[in-house]
Design a protein around this motif. Sequence first.
Motif, PDB file in Angstrom:
ATOM      1  N   ARG A 132       0.825  -1.215   0.000  1.00 49.84           N
ATOM      2  CA  ARG A 132       0.000   0.000   0.000  1.00 49.84           C
ATOM      3  C   ARG A 132       0.859   1.264   0.000  1.00 49.84           C
ATOM      4  O   ARG A 132       0.484   2.277  -0.591  1.00 49.84           O
ATOM      5  CB  ARG A 132      -0.944   0.010   1.205  1.00 49.84           C
ATOM      6  CG  ARG A 132      -2.068  -0.996   1.110  1.00 49.84           C
ATOM      7  CD  ARG A 132      -3.124  -0.786   2.185  1.00 49.84           C
ATOM      8  NE  ARG A 132      -2.586  -0.795   3.530  1.00 49.84           N
ATOM      9  CZ  ARG A 132      -2.426  -1.885   4.293  1.00 49.84           C
ATOM     10  NH1 ARG A 132      -2.770  -3.077   3.820  1.00 49.84           N
ATOM     11  NH2 ARG A 132      -1.939  -1.793   5.518  1.00 49.84           N
ATOM     12  N   ALA A 133       2.017   1.198   0.671  1.00 50.40           N
ATOM     13  CA  ALA A 133       2.922   2.349   0.719  1.00 50.40           C
ATOM     14  C   ALA A 133       3.687   2.526  -0.592  1.00 50.40           C
ATOM     15  O   ALA A 133       4.332   3.553  -0.793  1.00 50.40           O
ATOM     16  CB  ALA A 133       3.911   2.183   1.885  1.00 50.40           C
ATOM     17  N   ARG A 134       3.611   1.513  -1.469  1.00 50.78           N
ATOM     18  CA  ARG A 134       4.358   1.530  -2.729  1.00 50.78           C
ATOM     19  C   ARG A 134       5.844   1.798  -2.475  1.00 50.78           C
ATOM     20  O   ARG A 134       6.482   2.606  -3.158  1.00 50.78           O
ATOM     21  CB  ARG A 134       3.752   2.546  -3.707  1.00 50.78           C
ATOM     22  CG  ARG A 134       2.310   2.219  -4.073  1.00 50.78           C
ATOM     23  CD  ARG A 134       1.702   3.113  -5.142  1.00 50.78           C
ATOM     24  NE  ARG A 134       2.060   4.525  -5.127  1.00 50.78           N
ATOM     25  CZ  ARG A 134       1.452   5.457  -4.379  1.00 50.78           C
ATOM     26  NH1 ARG A 134       0.464   5.133  -3.587  1.00 50.78           N
ATOM     27  NH2 ARG A 134       1.838   6.717  -4.446  1.00 50.78           N
ATOM     28  N   ALA A 135       6.387   1.085  -1.482  1.00 52.71           N
ATOM     29  CA  ALA A 135       7.782   1.283  -1.082  1.00 52.71           C
ATOM     30  C   ALA A 135       8.741   0.761  -2.145  1.00 52.71           C
ATOM     31  O   ALA A 135       8.560  -0.326  -2.678  1.00 52.71           O
ATOM     32  CB  ALA A 135       8.042   0.576   0.242  1.00 52.71           C
ATOM     33  N   ASP A 136       9.766   1.555  -2.418  1.00 52.09           N
ATOM     34  CA  ASP A 136      10.837   1.142  -3.319  1.00 52.09           C
ATOM     35  C   ASP A 136      11.919   0.376  -2.569  1.00 52.09           C
ATOM     36  O   ASP A 136      12.596  -0.477  -3.150  1.00 52.09           O
ATOM     37  CB  ASP A 136      11.470   2.363  -3.995  1.00 52.09           C
ATOM     38  CG  ASP A 136      10.473   3.109  -4.867  1.00 52.09           C
ATOM     39  OD1 ASP A 136       9.816   2.453  -5.699  1.00 52.09           O
ATOM     40  OD2 ASP A 136      10.357   4.345  -4.708  1.00 52.09           O
ATOM     41  N   ILE A 137      12.102   0.703  -1.307  1.00 54.21           N
ATOM     42  CA  ILE A 137      13.099   0.063  -0.458  1.00 54.21           C
ATOM     43  C   ILE A 137      12.629   0.194   0.990  1.00 54.21           C
ATOM     44  O   ILE A 137      11.868   1.098   1.318  1.00 54.21           O
ATOM     45  CB  ILE A 137      14.507   0.682  -0.651  1.00 54.21           C
ATOM     46  CG1 ILE A 137      15.571  -0.152   0.080  1.00 54.21           C
ATOM     47  CG2 ILE A 137      14.526   2.142  -0.239  1.00 54.21           C
ATOM     48  CD1 ILE A 137      17.002   0.200  -0.318  1.00 54.21           C
ATOM     49  N   ALA A 138      13.071  -0.729   1.829  1.00 53.23           N
ATOM     50  CA  ALA A 138      12.725  -0.678   3.253  1.00 53.23           C
ATOM     51  C   ALA A 138      14.000  -0.567   4.086  1.00 53.23           C
ATOM     52  O   ALA A 138      14.996  -1.227   3.801  1.00 53.23           O
ATOM     53  CB  ALA A 138      11.951  -1.935   3.656  1.00 53.23           C
ATOM     54  N   VAL A 139      13.940   0.279   5.092  1.00 46.36           N
ATOM     55  CA  VAL A 139      14.990   0.378   6.105  1.00 46.36           C
ATOM     56  C   VAL A 139      14.401  -0.300   7.336  1.00 46.36           C
ATOM     57  O   VAL A 139      13.401   0.168   7.884  1.00 46.36           O
ATOM     58  CB  VAL A 139      15.365   1.842   6.409  1.00 46.36           C
ATOM     59  CG1 VAL A 139      16.390   1.914   7.536  1.00 46.36           C
ATOM     60  CG2 VAL A 139      15.874   2.538   5.153  1.00 46.36           C
TER      61      VAL A 139
END
Length: 142
Positions: A94-101
Amino acid sequence: MARIAFLMPAYRSHAAVHGALAAELSARGHEAIFVGPPSLAPHARREGAGFQPFPGPADAARIGGGLPGFVRLLRDTARATRAHATGGPQALGRARADIAVVDEMEPGGSLAAEAAGVPRVTLAASLPLRRDPGVPPPYVGW
C-alpha cells in the motif's frame, strides 16, 4: 525519487534514530514512510514521516519489572514481530515502497520486506549489549 519505508519497534528511541535518517533522505527529495502497528503512529508524526499502518499491538512492548516483566516483554515482542510478518507485506504494498529500512531489533520487518519483494537494508538503532554473564541486560531490571 524513492519511497522509503521504515520498519522498527514502536519505541521513541528507535523512531528518533530512524527519523534522523528519514529527515535527511526527505531533504534529498525522497519520501519517508513509517510502516507499523498503531503504536508507531505518534512517533511517525513526531518525526515528520508519513505513516502506513497494519493491524498490530496498540501499545509498544513494556520494559522492566524483574522476571515477570521480562516474560511480558518477550510476549509483547513476539506479538509485534508476528504483526510485522503478517501485516507488513500488504502495508509495504500500500505504501508503494521502493526500499525498506528495517530495524535490526524487529525481525518481522525483514520478513515483511522479503515477502513483499521489497529490497531492504538494516539499521542498528541500539547500543550493543555487554555479553558478560554477571551483568544482566539493562531492560530486565534485576
